[in-house]
Design a protein around this motif. Structure first.
Motif, short mmCIF file in Angstrom:
data_model
loop_
_atom_site.label_atom_id
_atom_site.label_comp_id
_atom_site.label_asym_id
_atom_site.label_seq_id
_atom_site.Cartn_x
_atom_site.Cartn_y
_atom_site.Cartn_z
N VAL A 289 -2.07 2.93 -7.73
CA VAL A 289 -1.35 1.80 -7.61
C VAL A 289 -2.07 0.81 -6.31
O VAL A 289 -2.05 1.14 -5.39
CB VAL A 289 0.12 1.84 -7.28
N GLY A 290 -2.57 -0.44 -7.06
CA GLY A 290 -3.20 -1.20 -5.96
C GLY A 290 -4.72 -1.36 -6.23
O GLY A 290 -5.64 -1.84 -5.44
N GLY A 291 -5.25 0.04 -6.74
CA GLY A 291 -6.63 0.23 -6.91
C GLY A 291 -7.61 0.91 -5.79
O GLY A 291 -8.63 1.59 -6.24
N GLN A 292 -6.96 1.31 -4.84
CA GLN A 292 -7.71 2.06 -3.91
C GLN A 292 -6.97 3.78 -3.76
O GLN A 292 -6.08 3.82 -3.44
CB GLN A 292 -7.69 1.51 -2.36
N GLN B 222 -9.33 -4.18 -9.90
CA GLN B 222 -8.12 -4.58 -9.55
C GLN B 222 -8.29 -5.55 -8.18
O GLN B 222 -9.34 -5.87 -7.84
CB GLN B 222 -7.46 -3.29 -8.75
N LYS C 169 -5.19 -3.13 -15.12
CA LYS C 169 -5.21 -4.59 -14.34
C LYS C 169 -3.86 -4.78 -13.75
O LYS C 169 -3.79 -5.48 -12.85
CB LYS C 169 -5.88 -5.50 -15.12
N LYS D 147 2.93 1.31 -3.71
CA LYS D 147 1.65 1.45 -3.18
C LYS D 147 1.36 2.83 -2.55
O LYS D 147 2.43 3.31 -2.05
CB LYS D 147 1.57 0.56 -1.95
N VAL E 155 5.37 -3.81 -9.64
CA VAL E 155 5.55 -4.15 -11.13
C VAL E 155 6.25 -2.80 -11.54
O VAL E 155 6.10 -1.67 -11.28
CB VAL E 155 3.94 -4.14 -11.71
N ALA F 274 -1.56 -2.57 -12.77
CA ALA F 274 -0.74 -1.31 -11.95
C ALA F 274 -1.04 -1.86 -10.56
O ALA F 274 -1.76 -1.46 -9.62
CB ALA F 274 -1.57 -0.20 -12.00
N LYS F 275 0.08 -2.82 -9.98
CA LYS F 275 0.08 -3.22 -8.71
C LYS F 275 1.45 -3.11 -7.95
O LYS F 275 2.15 -3.02 -8.79
CB LYS F 275 -0.19 -4.97 -8.89
N PRO F 276 1.47 -2.98 -6.80
CA PRO F 276 2.83 -2.54 -6.26
C PRO F 276 3.76 -3.67 -6.59
O PRO F 276 3.40 -4.76 -6.76
CB PRO F 276 2.49 -2.57 -4.80
#
Ligand SMILES: [Mn+2]
Length: 458
Positions: free
Chosen positions: A265-268, A458, A189, A239, A195, A191-193
Motif C-alpha cells: 500500500v503506497g508503493g514501497q 505509485q 494505481k 500504509k 482508500v 492502492a494508496k493509504p
C-alpha cells in the motif's frame, strides 16, 4: 459465437468417441436472486457453450450417437417477451446458426423420457438445482443420485476434448487477459493509504464488465491476504500493509483470465516484505521456465515448493534439508495450496466434471498430504494447455500456532523466527500460461511484477 463449423465438428467428434447412446447437455436457466423476475447475471453452462455455442437461457441439447441427430429443445418467444425483453430469433434459426437442424418445444423433452429409458444416457454431474430437478424428471434418477449416475465416459471424453485449446479459444483467453491487465493496473494505481478496499474492487469489477462478460470469479482484494480466498472488501488500506488482488475477467464468449498481484500500500516494500516477495517471484519465474510438454505439473509444483523452502531457509524461517522438508510437506505451512489449475471456459476449467478427472489420470495420482492435496492439476502437460502459475507465501497465525503446538515438521521450521511474521499477511503472484511446443508463453501483457515496476506505478 465461433463459426458454426466449429460446433458441428465438436459434436461429431464427441459422437464418434461416445459411440452409442444419448448425450444430454442441459443449458442453464435464469436463476432468481430474491424473487422470480429479479435474476442473477445469466451464465450459460460451459459444456453447452462448448458444444452448442448459444448463450441464452432455457435451452437443452441432445446429441444422439445412435441416430446421428442433434436436437435443441427450447421455446420461441411470446408477445409478452417481445414487449418486455425485445425480439429474438426463433429457436429454429438459433439452432441453425450452430449447425443444428432439429428443434422441439421445451415440453417435448418430457415426452422423450420413454426414449431415454431404452438407451444408454450420458450426462455430466449437474451443479445447479434447476438442472438437477430437470434431469431427475426426464431420467427418473433421484436428484441426490445424479452425480453417481453421471457418465464417466462422457467426462473423460469432454476432458480430452477441452484440455488443449484451439487457436480461436486462445484468442478469446487473450481478450480476457487484456481486460485482466487493465483491472490489475488500475488496482495498483489506486492502492494508496486511506482508500477503501471496496472502492478498488468495485472499480476493477466495472472494468471487467466494460471489457467483456464481467469477472470470471468473485474478486479477491484484501490487505488480509493470509486468508487465501478472502472476499471481504470492508477495510481501509493502511500504509505498510500488503494488498493482494486475485481477479480476472471473462471475454464476451466467456473465456477466462485469472491473475494475482500483491503490492505494498503506497508503493514501497519494507525490506521484510521484499525478502518474502522475491522468493514468491522466483518461484513464479522458475515455474514458467519449467513448463513444457511432457513435464508433470505435480513435479513443477514440487520444484516451486523447493524454491519457496530454500528461500525461507535463507531467511532463517525454515531449516534442514530442503528436499526432505518438501517431501515432508513442511513448506505447506507457508504455501498451503496448489501451484495452479487449468483455465478456459471456466476459470477452474471443467471443475464441474470433478477435479480429479481434470487434473489427474491413470499415471499421476493426487498426493494426499496437507498442501499438495490442494493441487488441482498435476498431470503431464501437453501443447495448448492453458494453466495458471500461482505460488504464494502466507503467514496464517492459527495454522502456525497449531503446527507449533503439535510440533508438526518442527525439524524443518524455525517457529521462534516465524513468530516475527504473524502480522505479515500473504503474497501470491499469478500469471496465465499457454503450453507451447517447446515451453511456455505468458498470456497477455505481463502485469507489472518486479518491485521496480510496481514502485513506478505509485
Ligand atoms: Mn487461479
Amino acid at each position: 459465437m465461433f463459426e458454426k463449423q466449429i460446433y458441428i465438428a465438436r459434436r461429431n467428434r464427441l459422437r464418434d468417441k461416445v459411440g452409442s447412446g444419448v448425450v444430454l447437455i442441459p443449458g442453464n436457466t435464469e436463476s432468481p436472486m430474491n424473487y422470480p423476475d429479479n435474476t442473477y447475471h445469466f451464465r450459460q453452462d460451459s459444456t453447452f457453450l462448448y458444444l452448442f455455442g448459444l448463450d441464452i437461457p432455457g435451452l437443452f441439447g441432445i446429441i444422439d450417437a445412435d441416430s446421428g441427430n442433434d436436437t435443441i429443445f427450447g421455446d420461441d418467444i411470446t408477445m409478452e417477451d417481445i414487449i418486455w425483453m425485445g425480439t429474438k430469433p426463433s429457436v429454429k434459426d438459433l439452432a441453425a446458426s450452430v449447425g443444428v437442424k432439429n428443434t422441439l418445444p421445451f415440453k417435448e423433452l418430457f415426452n422423450s423420457s420413454a426414449h431415454l429409458k431404452d438407451n444408454r444416457i450420458h450426462f455430466i454431474p449437474p451443479y445447479r438445482a434447476e438442472n438437477k430437478l430437470l434431469l431427475q424428471e426426464i431420467t427418473g434418477i433421484q436428484a441426490s443420485l445424479l452425480s453417481t449416475y453421471s457418465s464417466m465416459e462422457l467426462i473423460r471424453i469432454m476432458v480430452e476434448m477441452r484440455s488443449a485449446k484451439d487457436r480461436e479459444e486462445i484468442a478469446e483467453i487473450e481478450k480476457a487477459c487484456e481486460t485482466g491487465f487493465k483491472m490489475h493496473l488500475t488496482a495498483m494505481k489506486m492502492a494508496k493509504p486511506g482508500v477503501m478496499e471496496q472502492e478498488i474492487a468495485g472499480t476493477i469489477e466495472g472494468i471487467a464488465h466494460a471489457g467483456g462478460s464481467g469477472t470470471s470469479f468473485p474478486t479477491i482484494l484484501t490487505q488480509n491476504g493470509q486468508t487465501l480466498h478472502n472476499h471481504d472488501h470492508s477495510f481501509k488500506l493502511e500504509k505498510g500493509r500488503l494488498m493482494i488482488v486475485d481477479a480476472g475477467a471473462e471475454s464476451n464468449m466467456h473465456y477466462a483470465s485469472d491473475f494475482t498481484r500483491t503490492i505494498p500500500v503506497g508503493g514501497q516494500f519494507t525490506q521484510k516484505q521484499l525478502d518474502i516477495y522475491n522468493i514468491v517471484l522466483k518461484a513464479n519465474n522458475t515455474t514458467t521456465t519449467l513448463i513444457k510438454p511432457g513435464e508433470t505439473y505435480l513435479s513443477i509444483h514440487l520444484k516451486a515448493a523447493e524454491v519457496i523452502a530454500s528461500g525461507l531457509k535463507e531467511l532463517g524461517l525454515m531449516k534442514g534439508d530442503v528436499h526432505e522438508a518438501v517431501a515432508n510437506g513442511a513448506h505447506a505451512l507457508f504455501f498451503p495450496h496448489g501451484l495452479g489449475h487449468m483455465m478456459g471456459l471456466d476459470v477452474h476449467d471443467m471443475e464441474d466434471y470433478g477435479q480429479i478427472h481434470v487434473g489427474y489420470d491413470d499415471e499421476i495420482h493426487p498426493i494426499n498430504q496437507f498442501g499438495t492435496a490442494y493441487l488441482r492439476f498435476g498431470r503431464r502437460l501437453q501443447k495448448d494447455f492453458v494453466i495458471t502459475n500461482e505460488p504464494g507465501i502466507y503467514f496464517i497465525p492459527a495454522l502456525i500456532e497449531q503446527w507449533e503446538k503439535e510440533k508438526t515438521n518442527n525439524t524443518f521450521i524455525n517457529f521462534s523466527k516465524v513468530k516475527d511474521y504473524l502480522d505479515f499477511g500473504g503474497i501470491r503472484l499469478e500469471d496465465d500460461i499457454l503450453v507451447t511446443e517447446t515451453g511456455a508463453r505468458i498470456l497477455g501483457n505481463r502485469i507489472p511484477i518486479t518491485p521496480d515496476e510496481i514502485g513506478l506505478l505509485q
